[in-house]
Design a protein around this motif. Sequence first.
Motif, mmCIF file in Angstrom:
data_model
loop_
_atom_site.group_PDB
_atom_site.id
_atom_site.type_symbol
_atom_site.label_atom_id
_atom_site.label_comp_id
_atom_site.label_asym_id
_atom_site.label_seq_id
_atom_site.Cartn_x
_atom_site.Cartn_y
_atom_site.Cartn_z
ATOM 1 N N MET A 1 9.676 20.259 62.840
ATOM 2 C CA MET A 1 9.603 21.669 63.209
ATOM 3 C C MET A 1 9.106 21.816 64.637
ATOM 4 O O MET A 1 8.141 21.193 65.006
ATOM 5 C CB MET A 1 8.631 22.385 62.263
ATOM 6 N N THR A 5 10.386 27.395 66.468
ATOM 7 C CA THR A 5 11.175 27.624 65.267
ATOM 8 C C THR A 5 11.133 29.098 64.870
ATOM 9 O O THR A 5 10.079 29.689 64.783
ATOM 10 C CB THR A 5 10.629 26.781 64.098
ATOM 11 N N PRO A 10 11.012 35.096 56.282
ATOM 12 C CA PRO A 10 9.807 34.486 55.734
ATOM 13 C C PRO A 10 9.543 34.948 54.314
ATOM 14 O O PRO A 10 9.591 36.134 54.022
ATOM 15 C CB PRO A 10 8.700 34.949 56.699
ATOM 16 N N ASP A 89 -0.203 23.849 67.565
ATOM 17 C CA ASP A 89 0.179 23.544 66.189
ATOM 18 C C ASP A 89 -0.947 23.910 65.226
ATOM 19 O O ASP A 89 -2.132 23.792 65.560
ATOM 20 C CB ASP A 89 0.514 22.061 66.035
ATOM 21 N N LYS A 91 -2.263 23.455 61.062
ATOM 22 C CA LYS A 91 -2.090 22.817 59.756
ATOM 23 C C LYS A 91 -3.253 23.200 58.862
ATOM 24 O O LYS A 91 -4.403 23.228 59.298
ATOM 25 C CB LYS A 91 -2.016 21.293 59.894
ATOM 26 N N GLY A 128 2.694 24.706 60.759
ATOM 27 C CA GLY A 128 3.419 25.642 61.609
ATOM 28 C C GLY A 128 2.984 25.546 63.047
ATOM 29 O O GLY A 128 2.180 24.688 63.418
ATOM 30 N N SER A 129 3.520 26.445 63.851
ATOM 31 C CA SER A 129 3.243 26.431 65.285
ATOM 32 C C SER A 129 3.201 27.854 65.813
ATOM 33 O O SER A 129 3.788 28.777 65.228
ATOM 34 C CB SER A 129 4.320 25.645 66.035
ATOM 35 N N GLU A 142 4.443 30.617 62.934
ATOM 36 C CA GLU A 142 5.542 30.472 61.992
ATOM 37 C C GLU A 142 5.617 29.035 61.525
ATOM 38 O O GLU A 142 5.385 28.105 62.316
ATOM 39 C CB GLU A 142 6.868 30.896 62.636
ATOM 40 N N GLY A 143 5.908 28.840 60.256
ATOM 41 C CA GLY A 143 5.970 27.491 59.734
ATOM 42 C C GLY A 143 6.460 27.466 58.314
ATOM 43 O O GLY A 143 7.289 28.287 57.904
ATOM 44 N N GLU A 144 5.926 26.521 57.536
ATOM 45 C CA GLU A 144 6.346 26.333 56.156
ATOM 46 C C GLU A 144 5.143 26.043 55.269
ATOM 47 O O GLU A 144 4.191 25.381 55.683
ATOM 48 C CB GLU A 144 7.345 25.173 56.056
ATOM 49 N N PRO A 153 9.544 29.120 53.869
ATOM 50 C CA PRO A 153 9.096 29.656 55.157
ATOM 51 C C PRO A 153 7.829 30.494 54.995
ATOM 52 O O PRO A 153 7.628 31.154 53.970
ATOM 53 C CB PRO A 153 10.274 30.526 55.617
ATOM 54 N N SER A 155 4.816 32.825 57.560
ATOM 55 C CA SER A 155 4.419 33.287 58.889
ATOM 56 C C SER A 155 3.185 34.155 58.780
ATOM 57 O O SER A 155 2.918 34.754 57.738
ATOM 58 C CB SER A 155 5.557 34.081 59.555
#
Length: 219
Positions: A1, A5, A10, A89, A91, A128-129, A142-144, A153, A155
């Motif tokens: 990712m 992205t 979402p 990033d 996490k 996400g980032s 936004e990420g997963e 997805p 966000s």
Amino acid sequence: MTLNTILRRPAITAAAVLSACSTVNAPPPAQSLTVDALRALPDQTYAIQPGDAELDFSVKPIGFPAVRGSFEGFDGSVKVKRAAEDMIDVKAVVHLGTVSFNSDWYENVVKSPAWFDVENHPDAVFVGSLAGWDGDGVGSVEGELTMKGITKPASFSIQLNCEVDDPCPVDAVGFSGEIEVSRREFNMTAYRGLVGDKVTLRFSGALVTEDEQIASVTP
């Protein structure tokens, strides 16, 4: 990712606010970090300060008050890679087996295969980032999110502040916010007629740099 992205649909939306770290007494006023200050952040990693964070949640049975619980085990990081290019990033990991309701029955239910299935899927992970800054201190991530082997997805928006008595940027910031998760999206469909689909998680605590973490545990 990648950091840029774009997740068009979402499945989960969270609202998070990163505010100034509080003191024992009433905290001083906080000010938003300017976009210029955010883009001048050094390359460094922030982590959740152990023992200074909370993650609780609520789920609403149909026709009854919400049932509330918490997670005792979770961690996360915010890694500044190249702030000038908005490359940051994020996490977060929640250890689902640490769920607590103060009720063995509730805990056994949510740990079971019908819900979290902690034996096979012990963690929930968001990766996400930063998607960009929308204004002073305000941006979007936004990420997963992955649970039970299912990735969807996700966000949320963020706001970073610091105490006005300290120079900005700072080595420690507070955070708080919430995220709403659809059980159905992660194959947790047990008791659909009795329990609502949406689970709301709320979190708060402090993010600190590695140097600040070392200082906090040094006698």
